[in-house]
Design a protein around this motif. Sequence first.
Motif, PDB file in Angstrom:
ATOM      1  N   UNK A  50       8.084  -8.962  -7.823  1.00 40.62           N
ATOM      2  CA  UNK A  50       8.421  -9.603  -9.082  1.00 40.62           C
ATOM      3  C   UNK A  50       7.542  -9.157 -10.223  1.00 40.62           C
ATOM      4  N   UNK A  51       7.037  -7.936 -10.151  1.00 39.22           N
ATOM      5  CA  UNK A  51       6.152  -7.405 -11.178  1.00 39.22           C
ATOM      6  C   UNK A  51       6.845  -7.454 -12.534  1.00 39.22           C
ATOM      7  N   UNK A  52       6.225  -7.800 -13.605  1.00 38.18           N
ATOM      8  CA  UNK A  52       4.807  -7.981 -13.901  1.00 38.18           C
ATOM      9  C   UNK A  52       4.277  -9.366 -13.554  1.00 38.18           C
ATOM     10  N   UNK A  53       5.134 -10.347 -13.394  1.00 41.16           N
ATOM     11  CA  UNK A  53       4.667 -11.657 -12.966  1.00 41.16           C
ATOM     12  C   UNK A  53       4.695 -11.676 -11.441  1.00 41.16           C
ATOM     13  N   UNK A  54       3.552 -11.461 -10.803  1.00 42.36           N
ATOM     14  CA  UNK A  54       3.480 -11.295  -9.357  1.00 42.36           C
ATOM     15  C   UNK A  54       3.702 -12.643  -8.693  1.00 42.36           C
ATOM     16  N   UNK A  55       4.756 -12.725  -7.903  1.00 47.38           N
ATOM     17  CA  UNK A  55       5.121 -13.971  -7.236  1.00 47.38           C
ATOM     18  C   UNK A  55       4.882 -13.941  -5.733  1.00 47.38           C
ATOM     19  N   UNK A  56       4.633 -12.767  -5.181  1.00 45.06           N
ATOM     20  CA  UNK A  56       4.409 -12.664  -3.741  1.00 45.06           C
ATOM     21  C   UNK A  56       3.384 -11.573  -3.466  1.00 45.06           C
ATOM     22  N   UNK A  57       3.012 -11.472  -2.224  1.00 43.00           N
ATOM     23  CA  UNK A  57       2.022 -10.460  -1.841  1.00 43.00           C
ATOM     24  C   UNK A  57       2.663  -9.140  -1.433  1.00 43.00           C
ATOM     25  N   UNK A  58       3.922  -8.942  -1.779  1.00 40.62           N
ATOM     26  CA  UNK A  58       4.621  -7.702  -1.406  1.00 40.62           C
ATOM     27  C   UNK A  58       4.021  -6.483  -2.087  1.00 40.62           C
ATOM     28  N   UNK A  59       3.317  -6.668  -3.202  1.00 45.18           N
ATOM     29  CA  UNK A  59       2.738  -5.520  -3.885  1.00 45.18           C
ATOM     30  C   UNK A  59       1.569  -4.928  -3.110  1.00 45.18           C
ATOM     31  N   UNK A  60       1.083  -5.614  -2.089  1.00 46.22           N
ATOM     32  CA  UNK A  60      -0.009  -5.110  -1.254  1.00 46.22           C
ATOM     33  C   UNK A  60       0.481  -4.284  -0.061  1.00 46.22           C
ATOM     34  N   UNK A  61       1.782  -4.177   0.129  1.00 43.20           N
ATOM     35  CA  UNK A  61       2.316  -3.444   1.281  1.00 43.20           C
ATOM     36  C   UNK A  61       1.841  -1.999   1.361  1.00 43.20           C
ATOM     37  N   UNK A  62       1.791  -1.243   0.262  1.00 44.17           N
ATOM     38  CA  UNK A  62       1.311   0.142   0.378  1.00 44.17           C
ATOM     39  C   UNK A  62      -0.141   0.233   0.832  1.00 44.17           C
ATOM     40  N   UNK A  63      -0.933  -0.786   0.576  1.00 44.88           N
ATOM     41  CA  UNK A  63      -2.322  -0.757   1.035  1.00 44.88           C
ATOM     42  C   UNK A  63      -2.404  -0.766   2.554  1.00 44.88           C
ATOM     43  N   UNK A  64      -1.437  -1.404   3.192  1.00 45.69           N
ATOM     44  CA  UNK A  64      -1.388  -1.378   4.657  1.00 45.69           C
ATOM     45  C   UNK A  64      -1.154   0.044   5.162  1.00 45.69           C
ATOM     46  N   UNK A  65      -0.294   0.778   4.470  1.00 44.69           N
ATOM     47  CA  UNK A  65      -0.023   2.147   4.881  1.00 44.69           C
ATOM     48  C   UNK A  65      -1.207   3.063   4.607  1.00 44.69           C
ATOM     49  N   UNK A  66      -1.911   2.831   3.485  1.00 46.92           N
ATOM     50  CA  UNK A  66      -3.138   3.596   3.235  1.00 46.92           C
ATOM     51  C   UNK A  66      -4.172   3.317   4.325  1.00 46.92           C
ATOM     52  N   UNK A  67      -4.292   2.051   4.727  1.00 45.09           N
ATOM     53  CA  UNK A  67      -5.219   1.701   5.797  1.00 45.09           C
ATOM     54  C   UNK A  67      -4.828   2.334   7.120  1.00 45.09           C
ATOM     55  N   UNK A  68      -3.536   2.360   7.389  1.00 46.70           N
ATOM     56  CA  UNK A  68      -3.062   2.984   8.616  1.00 46.70           C
ATOM     57  C   UNK A  68      -3.354   4.481   8.608  1.00 46.70           C
ATOM     58  N   UNK A  69      -3.165   5.124   7.472  1.00 45.57           N
ATOM     59  CA  UNK A  69      -3.504   6.540   7.358  1.00 45.57           C
ATOM     60  C   UNK A  69      -4.988   6.794   7.538  1.00 45.57           C
ATOM     61  N   UNK A  70      -5.802   5.889   7.036  1.00 45.06           N
ATOM     62  CA  UNK A  70      -7.256   6.020   7.209  1.00 45.06           C
ATOM     63  C   UNK A  70      -7.634   5.932   8.682  1.00 45.06           C
ATOM     64  N   UNK A  71      -7.041   4.981   9.403  1.00 47.62           N
ATOM     65  CA  UNK A  71      -7.370   4.838  10.817  1.00 47.62           C
ATOM     66  C   UNK A  71      -6.853   6.025  11.641  1.00 47.62           C
ATOM     67  N   UNK A  72      -5.715   6.577  11.272  1.00 42.56           N
ATOM     68  CA  UNK A  72      -5.241   7.793  11.951  1.00 42.56           C
ATOM     69  C   UNK A  72      -6.218   8.932  11.695  1.00 42.56           C
ATOM     70  N   UNK A  73      -6.696   9.036  10.465  1.00 44.10           N
ATOM     71  CA  UNK A  73      -7.654  10.086  10.110  1.00 44.10           C
ATOM     72  C   UNK A  73      -8.940   9.951  10.928  1.00 44.10           C
ATOM     73  N   UNK A  74      -9.358   8.727  11.186  1.00 50.74           N
ATOM     74  CA  UNK A  74     -10.572   8.483  11.976  1.00 50.74           C
ATOM     75  C   UNK A  74     -10.331   8.530  13.480  1.00 50.74           C
ATOM     76  N   UNK A  75      -9.075   8.667  13.905  1.00 50.03           N
ATOM     77  CA  UNK A  75      -8.774   8.782  15.329  1.00 50.03           C
ATOM     78  C   UNK A  75      -8.611   7.449  16.044  1.00 50.03           C
TER      79      UNK A  75
END
Length: 90
Positions: A50-75
């Motif tokens: 619901x950007x610009x008025x953020x109504x849910x935490x759905x905008x954080x979903x890409x951070x999960x994928x960045x974190x997953x990529x980081x853990x893959x990078x670290x093995x």
Amino acid sequence: MNDFLVVSLFGWPAILVTIILTLVGLFKKDYRLLVATAILAFPFSWFLSGFPLIRSSAFLMPLLLFGSGYFIYRGKEILAWLVALPYFLM
């Protein structure tokens, strides 16, 4: 033409492509694919929140994928799958 672009960036096609690419990245253990998927997930995740008025935490979903990529990078594959799991459930 504009409607096609909006649907392809914010609609179900973009969501399905990111889910498929995330699974491919996790199975192939390719962190670059996961980072690219996270970048691709930004437009529709912000739209769903619901950007610009953020109504849910759905905008954080890409951070999960960045974190997953980081853990893959670290093995640490199990942690990568666990971090990506909420993305699949959302």
